[in-house]
Motif scaffolding. Structure first.
Motif, PDB file in Angstrom:
ATOM      1  N   GLY A 164       0.820  -1.205   0.000  1.00  0.00           N
ATOM      2  CA  GLY A 164       0.000   0.000   0.000  1.00  0.00           C
ATOM      3  C   GLY A 164       0.848   1.246   0.000  1.00  0.00           C
ATOM      4  N   ARG A 165       0.177   2.375   0.035  1.00  0.00           N
ATOM      5  CA  ARG A 165       0.872   3.663   0.081  1.00  0.00           C
ATOM      6  C   ARG A 165       0.174   4.566   1.095  1.00  0.00           C
ATOM      7  NH1 ARG A 165       4.570   3.938  -3.981  1.00  0.00           N
ATOM      8  NH2 ARG A 165       4.252   2.550  -5.754  1.00  0.00           N
ATOM      9  N   LEU A 251       2.556  14.159   0.464  1.00  0.00           N
ATOM     10  CA  LEU A 251       3.768  13.336   0.505  1.00  0.00           C
ATOM     11  C   LEU A 251       3.353  11.878   0.652  1.00  0.00           C
ATOM     12  CD1 LEU A 251       6.869  12.939   0.800  1.00  0.00           C
ATOM     13  CD2 LEU A 251       6.555  13.323   3.266  1.00  0.00           C
ATOM     14  N   THR A 252       3.777  11.031  -0.268  1.00  0.00           N
ATOM     15  CA  THR A 252       3.367   9.630  -0.264  1.00  0.00           C
ATOM     16  C   THR A 252       4.540   8.720   0.080  1.00  0.00           C
ATOM     17  OG1 THR A 252       1.681  10.068  -1.936  1.00  0.00           O
ATOM     18  CG2 THR A 252       2.322   7.784  -1.615  1.00  0.00           C
ATOM     19  N   PHE A 253       4.305   7.805   1.005  1.00  0.00           N
ATOM     20  CA  PHE A 253       5.292   6.795   1.376  1.00  0.00           C
ATOM     21  C   PHE A 253       4.781   5.416   0.993  1.00  0.00           C
ATOM     22  CE2 PHE A 253       6.646   9.700   5.064  1.00  0.00           C
ATOM     23  CZ  PHE A 253       7.713  10.213   4.341  1.00  0.00           C
ATOM     24  N   PRO A 254       5.618   4.581   0.379  1.00  0.00           N
ATOM     25  CA  PRO A 254       5.215   3.195   0.135  1.00  0.00           C
ATOM     26  C   PRO A 254       5.250   2.411   1.442  1.00  0.00           C
ATOM     27  CG  PRO A 254       7.485   3.507  -0.525  1.00  0.00           C
ATOM     28  CD  PRO A 254       6.980   4.868  -0.131  1.00  0.00           C
ATOM     29  N   ILE A 255       4.383   1.422   1.567  1.00  0.00           N
ATOM     30  CA  ILE A 255       4.355   0.564   2.747  1.00  0.00           C
ATOM     31  C   ILE A 255       4.716  -0.852   2.321  1.00  0.00           C
ATOM     32  CG2 ILE A 255       2.987  -0.325   4.667  1.00  0.00           C
ATOM     33  CD1 ILE A 255       1.149   2.082   4.333  1.00  0.00           C
ATOM     34  N   TYR A 256       5.713  -1.421   2.975  1.00  0.00           N
ATOM     35  CA  TYR A 256       6.207  -2.751   2.620  1.00  0.00           C
ATOM     36  C   TYR A 256       5.965  -3.747   3.752  1.00  0.00           C
ATOM     37  CZ  TYR A 256       8.763  -0.464  -1.182  1.00  0.00           C
ATOM     38  OH  TYR A 256       9.104   0.260  -2.298  1.00  0.00           O
ATOM     39  N   ILE A 276      -2.446  -9.191   6.876  1.00  0.00           N
ATOM     40  CA  ILE A 276      -1.820  -7.871   6.710  1.00  0.00           C
ATOM     41  C   ILE A 276      -1.849  -7.450   5.243  1.00  0.00           C
ATOM     42  CG2 ILE A 276       0.362  -6.612   6.860  1.00  0.00           C
ATOM     43  CD1 ILE A 276       0.986  -8.329   9.358  1.00  0.00           C
ATOM     44  N   ARG A 277      -1.497  -8.360   4.361  1.00  0.00           N
ATOM     45  CA  ARG A 277      -1.470  -8.068   2.933  1.00  0.00           C
ATOM     46  C   ARG A 277      -2.830  -7.571   2.437  1.00  0.00           C
ATOM     47  NH1 ARG A 277      -0.269 -13.078   0.863  1.00  0.00           N
ATOM     48  NH2 ARG A 277       1.986 -12.684   0.854  1.00  0.00           N
TER      49      ARG A 277
END
Length: 287
Positions: A164-165, A251-256, A276-277
């Protein structure tokens, strides 16, 4: 070649306690005997497992691979014992240890695991809310099974996927007209505010930062009008005490999601990965 349980226990003990002296006491053997077991193990494997430095010991890449095996071995043994002793009748047992960021833990991680953990009380769970700089060494020491963060775990023996982001927006108090031009970050190494202003066409040459070390402390401070902050939108959505700036870019952050690259996962870990996925993709989807 089979791996000796005596050698594996010696290796796991050194990793767990961080030193040969502490591990030898925990294993009830002399330090010289423990050192000899590790040396024999290294000779048998043909690799070096630990590098001894002035500040302590450090695992090699081979040691990190072996650590993943020992963790899996421990979980398998726990699952078998639970099954034999009948404890698994209450549902999924074993353990799962998850590391994440404070901005993701309470708002996203807890909701997606809520029903699963309530229905499986025998499952031992540990959830660590830590800064990014802390999660990597925790994974290296084998202290966590899964990581949810803005950066993938790019380490041998681990794999990751984008789930996600997160959108971050500039916020200030709705109740106070006059708000100081200072901005809250977690700590000195947190560059969220700087990265946000780097995106804007007009940005201040200088700005003051204060550090509150927790995202919910930051939200509380913004509500009270102490200053401003760049905050994940999903944390303040619907919060009438906070106003979001509409004149600034997001401001966008990727989520891993990162986890060990192994062929088998205990039921608890495998289920948590799937939950979680799916939850994150539905809550903070791709852009």
């Amino acid at each position: 070649m089979s791996l000796s349980s005596i050698y594996l226990d010696a290796f796991a003990g050194v990793v767990k306690h961080g030193s040969f002296s502490k591990a030898s006491k925990a294993l009830f053997i002399t330090q010289s005997a423990l050192s000899q077991r590790i040396l024999n193990f290294e000779d048998e494997l043909g690799v070096t497992l630990f590098i001894r430095e002035s500040t302590g010991i450090r695992m090699t890449e081979a040691g990190e691979k072996l650590l993943q095996y020992t963790r899996l071995r421990e979980k398998l043994e726990s699952n078998v014992l639970d099954s034999i002793q009948g404890e698994a009748e209450t549902g999924v047992s074993g353990e799962i240890r998850i590391g994440s960021l404070s901005s993701l833990t309470r708002s996203l991680l807890y909701p997606c695991l809520n029903e699963f953990l309530r229905e499986n009380p025998a499952l031992h769970v540990e959830i660590y809310s830590r800064e990014l700089a802390v999660l990597d060494p925790m994974a290296r020491r084998g202290e966590i099974d899964l990581i949810v963060s803005y950066h993938p775990m790019e380490r041998q023996g681990w794999k990751h996927e984008l789930i996600g982001r997160e959108e971050n927006v500039l916020c200030q108090s709705s109740r106070h007209k006059s708000v100081a031009e200072k901005f809250f970050d977690h700590d000195f190494e947190d560059n969220t505010t700087q990265e946000f202003f780097n995106l804007q066409s007009k940005k201040p040459k200088e700005f003051r930062r204060d550090y509150l070390h927790d995202i919910y402390h930051i939200i509380d401070a913004v509500e009270r009008g102490w200053g401003k902050a760049v905050i994940p939108h999903h944390l303040i959505n619907g919060n009438k005490k906070i106003t979001v700036s509409k004149s600034h870019k997001t401001l966008t952050f990727p989520i891993y999601l990162s986890y060990p690259d192994v062929s088998y996962y205990p039921t608890g870990v495998r289920t948590a990965i799937d939950l979680i996925r799916e939850h994150f993709k539905n809550t903070v989807p791709y852009k």
